[in-house]
Design an enzyme around this catalytic site. Structure first.
Site, PDB file in Angstrom:
ATOM      1  N   TYR A 122      47.795  30.372  45.127  1.00 51.32           N
ATOM      2  CA  TYR A 122      46.611  31.139  45.520  1.00 51.32           C
ATOM      3  C   TYR A 122      46.989  32.597  45.719  1.00 51.32           C
ATOM      4  O   TYR A 122      48.160  32.930  45.890  1.00 51.32           O
ATOM      5  CB  TYR A 122      45.957  30.554  46.778  1.00 51.32           C
ATOM      6  CG  TYR A 122      46.687  30.806  48.081  1.00 51.32           C
ATOM      7  CD1 TYR A 122      47.619  29.898  48.565  1.00 51.32           C
ATOM      8  CD2 TYR A 122      46.429  31.960  48.834  1.00 51.32           C
ATOM      9  CE1 TYR A 122      48.283  30.116  49.756  1.00 51.32           C
ATOM     10  CE2 TYR A 122      47.097  32.190  50.037  1.00 51.32           C
ATOM     11  CZ  TYR A 122      48.014  31.264  50.494  1.00 51.32           C
ATOM     12  OH  TYR A 122      48.667  31.493  51.673  1.00 51.32           O
ATOM     13  N   CYS A 123      45.950  33.460  45.703  1.00 52.41           N
ATOM     14  CA  CYS A 123      46.219  34.891  45.851  1.00 52.41           C
ATOM     15  C   CYS A 123      45.112  35.543  46.670  1.00 52.41           C
ATOM     16  O   CYS A 123      44.781  35.048  47.734  1.00 52.41           O
ATOM     17  CB  CYS A 123      46.416  35.544  44.495  1.00 52.41           C
ATOM     18  SG  CYS A 123      45.104  35.186  43.309  1.00 52.41           S
ATOM     19  N   ARG A 124      44.560  36.648  46.161  1.00 48.63           N
ATOM     20  CA  ARG A 124      43.648  37.422  47.010  1.00 48.63           C
ATOM     21  C   ARG A 124      42.201  36.967  46.971  1.00 48.63           C
ATOM     22  O   ARG A 124      41.389  37.417  47.778  1.00 48.63           O
ATOM     23  CB  ARG A 124      43.710  38.896  46.613  1.00 48.63           C
ATOM     24  CG  ARG A 124      45.019  39.549  47.011  1.00 48.63           C
ATOM     25  CD  ARG A 124      45.165  40.893  46.347  1.00 48.63           C
ATOM     26  NE  ARG A 124      46.390  41.565  46.770  1.00 48.63           N
ATOM     27  CZ  ARG A 124      46.927  42.603  46.120  1.00 48.63           C
ATOM     28  NH1 ARG A 124      46.346  43.060  45.028  1.00 48.63           N
ATOM     29  NH2 ARG A 124      48.022  43.164  46.557  1.00 48.63           N
ATOM     30  N   GLY A 125      41.871  36.156  46.007  1.00 45.23           N
ATOM     31  CA  GLY A 125      40.483  35.730  45.918  1.00 45.23           C
ATOM     32  C   GLY A 125      40.073  35.517  44.475  1.00 45.23           C
ATOM     33  O   GLY A 125      40.915  35.566  43.577  1.00 45.23           O
TER      34      GLY A 125
END
Lengths: 216, 216
Positions: free
Chosen positions: A174-177
């Site tokens: 996962y990352c920032r969105g």
DNA sequence: CAAATATTCAATTGATTGCTTGAATAAACT
DNA sequence: AGTTTATTCAAGCAATCAATTGAATATTTG
């Protein structure tokens, strides 16, 4: 106070604040700052605008009280002022994903071109012991807040640090969105190296916000 | 697709939609339409702008897909396109109430000038048998949706229809939302006639939205 | 105290947005 | 078919917003 005057004052004040949301670059900045404080220069670099321009946008966001500034050493760190600011941005974002075809189309096209695979949702995996959460954002953002039991390997270091990942688990990156591509890049790299990997659709903040709802 | 091009496309598309929210008059229109469909002329009258101007704002809202239009007889009825559109407006509204001092100040001043009394919240009263909910919006808005067990007496008819209200209960008046003054006017009238009366802070839609959250 | 550096300011130019006015459209009723 | 009525369109002007440039400010660091 006249009823008309009253309404004009209220709606104008809200519209004034709303204007801060109505520029592509400022939305990108909000999305970035939701993941942790950054200096003006970092913001300018990561959103691909000049420092002066970034500064101006930050002034507007600060005037609207969506972000606040803090000096540390020689730099000024900007950060999101409150969770409510993120809530509002998320509401706008979700609305656009829902009813603005251009947004959907662009996301779909990107995933097609980069051979991205379908993502998964937090609900489905968060107590799955055969899954390993992987946070591929920069370390400072991980430090500012992350999902429970997630490993931190920034996307730039991932290719050299694959050995740290368990071979027997599905890696959930996962990352920032939804508009960040780090997790997609991570999944591509992991798959190329024989891992089972999926992208998590939510960001840390989305989950965090959701959990707050149950608390109330 | 370049990463930069992708992000620019996404954030620009969202900003495009967000611009529809960034005008006082359009916010007022959204707030109005959340309570039920209206014709262009009704909207123009109630928001105190020219018909041509209202029409232009409605075009912008329609283009952003926040409202939709439906012809019936000689008129065109505009209505909110979806609950999500209201959710986004509510998020912006709540954010502004929270962090835009001008909004707070204006609301406070109005209540002071009109001797409004403190309101109450739905949670506190909705199963209180000593309370009577009173919907003072126009009948069409009541027909489009209302709180359970609420009586409908439009504010314009209230002074002639006081007899319909129970003397032994506290009357809880509600209207279109936090910026609507009908409920305040109703409470003033009721108190002047010896009733116990309070304003409900929430609107029908706020409650309706809240209930949806539990369903999911 | 001076130099370095990060950030902000100010002025300019071009683009976009908003409101008004008067005309045009298009559906519905007679 | 012609008339009425609600809504939209088009043109024009004023106001606001956006990006660039180069200078100014303020704080840290030496």
């Amino acid at each position: 106070m006249e009823k008309r005057i009253y309404k004009d004052a209220i709606y104008s004040a809200i519209a004034g604040m709303t204007k801060a949301f109505s520029h592509a670059n400022r939305l990108e900045i909000l999305d970035l700052l939701a993941n942790g404080e950054k200096t003006v220069e970092q913001i300018a670099t990561q959103t691909a605008v000049s420092v002066a321009n970034a500064s101006q946008h930050l002034q507007i966001l600060k005037y609207a009280r969506l972000v606040n500034a803090r000096r540390q050493g020689t730099s000024i760190y900007y950060g999101l002022s409150s969770k409510k600011a993120y809530t509002a941005w998320k509401a706008l974002r979700d609305l656009a994903i829902d009813l603005e075809p251009e947004v959907q189309r662009t996301m779909d096209q990107y995933r097609l071109e980069t051979n991205s695979y379908p993502g998964c949702h937090f609900d489905e995996i968060h107590q799955d012991t055969a899954a390993q959460l992987l946070d591929v954002r920069p370390v400072e953002e991980f430090a500012a807040g992350h999902l429970n039991n997630a490993l931190s390997i920034p996307i730039l270091e991932l290719s050299e640090r694959l050995a740290e990942l368990p071979r027997n688990k599905t890696i959930i990156a996962y990352c920032r969105g939804p508009f960040c591509t780090y997790a997609d890049e991570a999944v591509a790299l992991l798959k190329a190296n024989g891992y089972k990997a999926l992208r998590l659709e939510e960001s840390y903040l989305d989950i965090n916000l959701q959990e707050d709802q149950w608390k109330n």
